[in-house]
Design an enzyme around this catalytic site. Structure first.
Site, PDB file in Angstrom:
ATOM      1  N   GLU A  41      18.222 -18.289  62.564  1.00 56.17           N
ATOM      2  CA  GLU A  41      19.220 -19.197  62.024  1.00 56.17           C
ATOM      3  C   GLU A  41      19.259 -20.500  63.256  1.00 56.17           C
ATOM      4  OE1 GLU A  41      23.314 -17.125  61.043  1.00 56.17           O
ATOM      5  OE2 GLU A  41      23.947 -18.469  62.990  1.00 56.17           O
ATOM      6  N   GLY A  94      26.995 -13.828  64.683  1.00 60.25           N
ATOM      7  CA  GLY A  94      27.866 -13.380  63.935  1.00 60.25           C
ATOM      8  C   GLY A  94      26.974 -12.812  62.529  1.00 60.25           C
ATOM      9  N   MET A 138      25.848 -13.807  58.381  1.00 62.68           N
ATOM     10  CA  MET A 138      25.131 -14.854  57.870  1.00 62.68           C
ATOM     11  C   MET A 138      25.972 -16.113  57.524  1.00 62.68           C
ATOM     12  SD  MET A 138      22.728 -14.195  54.696  1.00 62.68           S
ATOM     13  CE  MET A 138      23.794 -13.662  53.416  1.00 62.68           C
ATOM     14  N   SER A 193      28.592 -17.789  65.417  1.00 62.73           N
ATOM     15  CA  SER A 193      27.856 -17.015  66.579  1.00 62.73           C
ATOM     16  C   SER A 193      28.503 -17.537  67.911  1.00 62.73           C
ATOM     17  CB  SER A 193      26.480 -17.013  66.600  1.00 62.73           C
ATOM     18  OG  SER A 193      25.738 -16.526  65.271  1.00 62.73           O
ATOM     19  N   HIS A 251      27.538  -6.931  71.044  1.00 59.89           N
ATOM     20  CA  HIS A 251      26.179  -7.342  70.721  1.00 59.89           C
ATOM     21  C   HIS A 251      26.154  -8.363  69.300  1.00 59.89           C
ATOM     22  CE1 HIS A 251      25.683  -4.233  67.561  1.00 59.89           C
ATOM     23  NE2 HIS A 251      24.576  -4.580  67.474  1.00 59.89           N
ATOM     24  N   GLY A 252      27.335  -8.260  68.684  1.00 61.24           N
ATOM     25  CA  GLY A 252      27.425  -8.946  67.372  1.00 61.24           C
ATOM     26  C   GLY A 252      28.813  -8.320  66.502  1.00 61.24           C
ATOM     27  N   GLY A 266      28.817  -6.286  63.670  1.00 60.18           N
ATOM     28  CA  GLY A 266      29.223  -4.746  63.408  1.00 60.18           C
ATOM     29  C   GLY A 266      29.310  -4.739  61.943  1.00 60.18           C
TER      30      GLY A 266
END
Lengths: 139, 488
Positions: free
Chosen positions: B213, B386, B388, B392, B411-412, B414
């Site tokens: 990204e 995050g 697409m 983030s 970690h993100g 989910g």
């Protein structure tokens, strides 16, 4: 073959297959067919034939057999681009499988990449004289 | 199970001790970092049960934790953290995951948004064309057995020394967790099949939710930490999400089989989930798995390092300028599927423990010896991608994380929807056009894959970040929004 003997499904993060068989030979064969249905929901387009591959495995349980059998199929497709059109089962018990993979070269790789075959929720059950199981794949 | 079964320690920390009849047979409590909504969802999808199952494992120290991006996994939930004594405890492949050292790397640049706008499309095509993505079996670098063996020992350093076209500096290895290399000295732990798969996949992105990204840093929350990390508002950054590819999956598969063969009969009576199969750390299988885990971790760091090198080369080509002049600096690279030996203070005593993080990241505080020197005043960067179409975040680790979550954070985002439901939800959607309306260009070889990864399929990253901040286990430093996404 009745399509209700095999089906695919999705969990939140992953995908899976359910399959049945009258005996272990039928169960293991339908496991492979279910995996192919997951990979190619629109049907498979066979390429040029490849040499038959013999595969044998001694496991501790039918679940163990199923995971190792499908792991081999995944490896052949994703790493060698060989599609297992069908499996000829010579021996199939709770703890052993002897089979021959009918292989073709894959003309179109599937869009789903299976990372691993898991044991998650995998238990071979017997109901109404049919063996059944469900396998979840890490994608 | 209901919310009332939990003790609300704070609005972002919930503890479950056990049922009154101890029927969950937990050896420690389950602690979840979550809002009420996140916790309710976790109860509903039964990922809480998985946290409880981990709490019942023998020898577990501290608590069985779950981060706010918790969702259902195999054995261990995604977002799960658990530790066992280093000398006498257990190791479980299910506590790491199949994609060993799946992780995220962040690269900052001095390129302002205005300069990228005109070249975004060309950049996207070049990235998609040149970096192997999706279900490809071969990367651009094919290694001999000897070369691969050295890569497994040396990790990212091997790429920097021998294969990088532009990223040859070894100074930047300090900005990779563990220097991009864990000790590996047991080649016999690696199967021929794993090696065969790995030798052709270095420098490949993979599929599913892996991505590259190109982002715009659009908010700075902590100017001092952002300055230390080299993040400047209005500049472009690049995030890479991928792991150990077929090599790591094969290692995990191999060892689940080996450990199962050796231990299942001994432990299946009290094993709540077959995917929680474990070995004693000190056993032959335990030691070999940990070695193979290190090898796979080194592979993943090498993989991300080579991808970064390729990206730098592409940026040099598009901008006609050396990457160093573009200010393309490695900010940090961290794992979110790993098990590592760490020292933690548990119940007032310093202990060496094996910390398993599956869909969770390390979040070490300021002054910690394992934080790169330049970042030591701020704390370790924590990278939260995050989905697409969403932001983030970069956060920083805290002392509170060390004290309350074994030095861990989320970690993100989910997943919220299954792939099938996501494709269904996107059936009448022109995903590319929708993203374009939000100033995001997406490039992928798989339209089906694109629909599976729509933003609606994921939880809200802002909620996850709010919990980590609210619980004090990491603090916001900067936010990035996507400009260009390469989907695997």
């Amino acid at each position: 073959m009745s399509e209700s003997m095999i089906e695919t499904f999705a969990t939140t993060a992953d995908v899976g297959v359910r399959f049945k068989g009258k005996d272990y030979a039928g169960l293991y064969r339908n496991a492979v067919k279910a995996l192919n249905l997951l990979y190619f929901p629109e049907g498979m387009t066979p390429g040029k034939a490849a040499p038959v591959k013999k595969y044998s495995f001694d496991g501790d349980s039918p679940e163990n057999i199923i995971v190792n059998l499908l792991t081999e199929i995944v490896f052949l497709l994703q790493d060698r681009e060989l599609l297992t059109m069908d499996v000829k089962i010579n021996t199939a018990t709770k703890t052993r499988i002897d089979t021959e993979f009918q292989l073709v070269h894959c003309t179109n790789l599937p869009s789903t990449e299976i990372k691993s075959v898991t044991y998650h929720n995998l238990e071979v059950l017997k109901k109404n004289n049919l063996l059944s199981a469900e396998v979840i794949f890490d994608v | 199970m209901e919310l009332k079964d939990f003790t609300k320690v704070t609005p972002y920390r919930w503890v479950f001790e056990d049922y009154k009849d101890n029927s969950a047979s937990m050896n420690t409590s389950a602690e979840i970092f979550a809002t009420e909504d996140i916790l309710n969802a976790a109860v509903k999808d039964e990922s809480i049960k998985q946290v409880m199952n981990v709490a019942s494992l023998p020898g577990i120290v501290s608590k069985s934790y779950a981060m706010p991006d918790i969702h259902y996994g195999y054995g261990f939930c995604i977002g799960g953290v658990a530790a066992f004594p280093a000398d006498s405890g257990i190791v479980l492949p299910g506590g790491v995951g199949y994609d060993i050292n799946c992780g995220v790397r962040l690269v900052s640049t001095d390129i302002p948004y205005e300069e990228i706008e005109n070249v975004r499309e060309s950049l996207g095509y070049k990235l998609l064309s040149n970096i192997p993505t999706g279900l490809t079996k071969k990367g651009n670098l094919i290694l001999s057995k000897k070369q691969f063996s050295r890569l497994l020992q040396n990790g990212a350093e091997e790429i920097a020394k021998h294969y990088a076209n532009v990223s040859g500096s070894q100074d930047e290895l300090a900005y990779i967790e563990s220097g991009g290399k864990l000790d590996f000295h047991a080649p016999e732990a690696i199967s021929d099949r794993a090696s065969e798969r790995g030798r052709t996949q270095v420098g490949t992105l993979g599929g599913g939710n892996h991505f590259i990204e190109v982002q715009l840093i659009d908010e700075i929350y902590d100017p001092a930490a952002a300055a230390a990390f080299g993040l400047k508002k209005g500049n472009v950054s690049i995030m890479i999400h991928t792991g150990s590819r077929g090599f790591g999956h094969q290692v995990a598969t191999d060892f689940i089989e080996r450990i199962r063969k050796r231990n299942l009969n001994k432990i299946k009576g009290h094993l709540k989930d077959p995917q929680l199969i474990y070995a004693q750390i000190a056993s032959k299988e335990g030691k070999q798995y940990l070695q193979a885990l290190n090898a796979a971790s080194n592979f993943a760091w090498a993989n991300r390092h080579l991808i970064m090198d390729d990206i730098r080369g592409i940026f040099e080509d598009v901008f006609r300028s050396p990457f160093s002049s573009l200010g393309m600096r490695l900010v940090y690279d961290q794992a979110h599927n790993i098990a590592k030996f760490e020292e933690h203070t548990i119940d007032g005593t310093k202990q060496n423990v094996l910390v398993h993080r599956k869909g969770a990241t390390r979040a070490f505080p300021p002054k910690h010896k394992d934080v790169p020197g330049k970042y030591r005043a701020a704390g370790q960067p924590v990278l939260l991608p995050g989905s697409m179409g969403t932001a983030s975040y970069v956060l920083k680790g805290t002392q509170t994380a060390m004290e309350t979550s074994l030095g861990s954070s989320a970690h993100g985002a989910g997943r919220r929807l299954s792939r099938h439901k996501a494709v269904k939800a996107a059936s009448n959607m022109n995903v590319r056009e929708n993203l374009k309306k939000n100033n995001i260009l997406v490039f992928t070889h798989s339209n089906k894959g694109l629909k599976e990864e729509i933003p609606e399929a994921y939880k809200d990253i802002d909620d996850v970040v709010a919990v980590t901040e609210g619980a004090g286990i990491s603090q916001k430093v900067a936010r990035m929004v996507p400009l260009l996404v390469i989907k695997g």
